[in-house]
Design an enzyme around this catalytic site. Structure first.
Site, PDB file in Angstrom:
ATOM      1  N   TYR A   1       0.902  -1.219   0.170  1.00 53.29           N
ATOM      2  CA  TYR A   1      -0.042  -0.043   0.102  1.00 53.29           C
ATOM      3  C   TYR A   1       0.826   1.370  -0.025  1.00 53.29           C
ATOM      4  O   TYR A   1       1.283   1.575   1.078  1.00 53.29           O
ATOM      5  CB  TYR A   1      -0.802  -0.137   1.257  1.00 53.29           C
ATOM      6  CG  TYR A   1      -1.903   1.147   1.490  1.00 53.29           C
ATOM      7  CD1 TYR A   1      -2.107   2.231   0.632  1.00 53.29           C
ATOM      8  CD2 TYR A   1      -2.721   1.064   2.601  1.00 53.29           C
ATOM      9  CE1 TYR A   1      -2.726   3.303   0.782  1.00 53.29           C
ATOM     10  CE2 TYR A   1      -3.502   2.123   2.808  1.00 53.29           C
ATOM     11  CZ  TYR A   1      -3.555   3.220   1.946  1.00 53.29           C
ATOM     12  OH  TYR A   1      -4.582   4.242   2.001  1.00 53.29           O
TER      13      TYR A   1
ATOM     14  N   LYS B   1      -1.304  -1.052  -3.931  1.00 52.47           N
ATOM     15  CA  LYS B   1      -2.626  -0.089  -3.868  1.00 52.47           C
ATOM     16  C   LYS B   1      -1.796   1.424  -4.151  1.00 52.47           C
ATOM     17  O   LYS B   1      -0.882   1.648  -3.258  1.00 52.47           O
ATOM     18  CB  LYS B   1      -3.371  -0.143  -2.763  1.00 52.47           C
ATOM     19  CG  LYS B   1      -4.314   0.937  -2.710  1.00 52.47           C
ATOM     20  CD  LYS B   1      -5.112   1.306  -1.296  1.00 52.47           C
ATOM     21  CE  LYS B   1      -5.846   2.414  -1.254  1.00 52.47           C
ATOM     22  NZ  LYS B   1      -6.338   3.121  -0.352  1.00 52.47           N
TER      23      LYS B   1
ATOM     24  N   GLY C   1      -5.401   4.752  -6.390  1.00 51.31           N
ATOM     25  CA  GLY C   1      -5.880   5.220  -5.070  1.00 51.31           C
ATOM     26  C   GLY C   1      -6.154   6.640  -5.073  1.00 51.31           C
ATOM     27  O   GLY C   1      -6.550   7.267  -3.980  1.00 51.31           O
TER      28      GLY C   1
ATOM     29  N   GLU D   1     -10.107  11.188  -7.839  1.00 50.76           N
ATOM     30  CA  GLU D   1     -10.150  12.182  -8.755  1.00 50.76           C
ATOM     31  C   GLU D   1      -9.272  12.144 -10.068  1.00 50.76           C
ATOM     32  O   GLU D   1      -9.466  12.934 -11.056  1.00 50.76           O
ATOM     33  CB  GLU D   1     -10.176  13.500  -8.074  1.00 50.76           C
ATOM     34  CG  GLU D   1      -8.774  13.818  -7.295  1.00 50.76           C
ATOM     35  CD  GLU D   1      -8.622  13.234  -5.984  1.00 50.76           C
ATOM     36  OE1 GLU D   1      -7.774  14.007  -5.150  1.00 50.76           O
ATOM     37  OE2 GLU D   1      -9.307  12.208  -5.503  1.00 50.76           O
TER      38      GLU D   1
ATOM     39  N   SER E   1     -12.521   5.713  -1.427  1.00 49.48           N
ATOM     40  CA  SER E   1     -13.189   5.946  -0.503  1.00 49.48           C
ATOM     41  C   SER E   1     -14.674   6.439  -1.327  1.00 49.48           C
ATOM     42  O   SER E   1     -15.849   6.100  -0.641  1.00 49.48           O
ATOM     43  CB  SER E   1     -12.979   7.075   0.652  1.00 49.48           C
ATOM     44  OG  SER E   1     -12.597   8.135  -0.300  1.00 49.48           O
TER      45      SER E   1
END
Length: 308
Positions: free
Chosen positions: A142, A172, A198, A201, A217
């Protein structure tokens, strides 16, 4: 290792629901799973990460959440990835063993960020010590330098990593450095690794350089629209894909200016899904009622290309 479904598409970075007095609220997770699958068409989750306040939870709480997501997701979710990163190695190892024991579909580890690895070899040695505790479980690194301050490039990390971590499955990638991501994908000629982007936008940019999917999220409450963007990109209908990305960006740009973090994500998810996500844990503080009203009005005002 038994053959597994490739992890691609959207992965919701799950929120940790809490009661008003700040305890984890396990009973709503079954409802949360059904909401993701039925309303957002999202069938993969990333549990106890940044959005889930993983590093603000006790080891016991993290195990309870992992248990509940694996249990409730059985036969409903395709992949339950458990983030097992912590600031010390023994806790990471304990969480990795637990994730393996409950049948998690994958584990992920953030770089330790108090005493930080500064060289690739230090980081790989740490990751290897965690991955080896779950020798049958796909392992993901991550990468989130804005939070960890660990800026070791993933392209560099990949060289020879499979020899040291046989379960290494992918990354990630939560950074805006699309050059690094593109170099990783360019090196991944056999397609053995998965690169999940991740930064919600900027997802369309990541897809353009070859990302396999995304962990974020916003897929908790904008999963349906983002799936439509993925479909448009795959067609390819780039103009339509751009429309979806621009509209997601319009919402995020608006809330970022108001101050947008995990606490505000919890509030938006509660508002959209009707599932009470509760307050965040200190040092984070709950979203203001002013934020909730403005964010909801903004989201409601967006007209998506499919008319919703």
């Amino acid at each position: 290792m038994t053959p597994r479904k490739k992890l691609k598409g959207l992965v919701a970075a799950t929120i940790t629901p809490m009661t008003p007095d700040g305890k984890i609220n396990l009973p709503v997770i079954g409802q949360y799973v059904d909401y993701l699958v039925n309303e957002q068409n999202v069938k993969n989750v990333f549990v106890n990460g940044t959005t889930g306040e993983g590093l603000s939870l006790s080891i016991q709480e993290r195990k309870q959440l992992a248990d509940e997501w694996v249990c409730q997701g059985k036969d409903k979710l395709d992949h339950v990835i458990i983030h097992v990163g912590a600031l010390n190695l023994p806790e990471c190892q304990e969480l990795a063993r637990h994730a393996a024991a409950i049948g998690a579909g994958g584990i992920a580890v953030i770089a330790p960020f108090f005493f930080k690895p500064t060289k690739k070899d230090e980081l790989v040695a740490f990751l290897q010590k965690v991955a080896s505790e779950a020798p049958e479980v796909p392992f993901y690194y991550y990468h989130i330098p804005p939070l960890t301050g660990v800026k070791i490039r993933v392209e560099e990390l990949l060289d020879g990593i499979k020899a040291q971590i046989p379960t290494f499955q992918g990354v990630k990638f939560s950074d805006t450095d699309l050059l690094d991501l593109a170099q990783c994908i360019n090196k991944n000629e056999t397609g053995e690794f998965e690169f999940l982007y991740g930064v919600d936008e900027q997802l369309l940019g990541a897809l353009a350089v070859g990302a396999n999917g995304a962990v974020g999220s916003t897929y908790n409450y904008l999963g349906r629209q983002t799936n439509l963007m993925l479909q448009a990109f795959a067609k390819p209908d780039f103009a339509l894909a751009q429309q979806y990305q621009f509209l997601t960006g319009e919402f995020l740009n608006f809330v970022i200016k108001l101050g947008f973090g995990v606490a505000q994500t919890k509030a938006v998810m509660t508002s959209v899904s009707g599932i009470p996500m509760g307050p965040p844990r200190l040092p984070l503080v709950g979203a203001s009622s002013e934020f909730i009203i403005k964010a909801k009005a903004k989201l409601d005002s967006i007209v998506w290309p499919d008319g919703h």
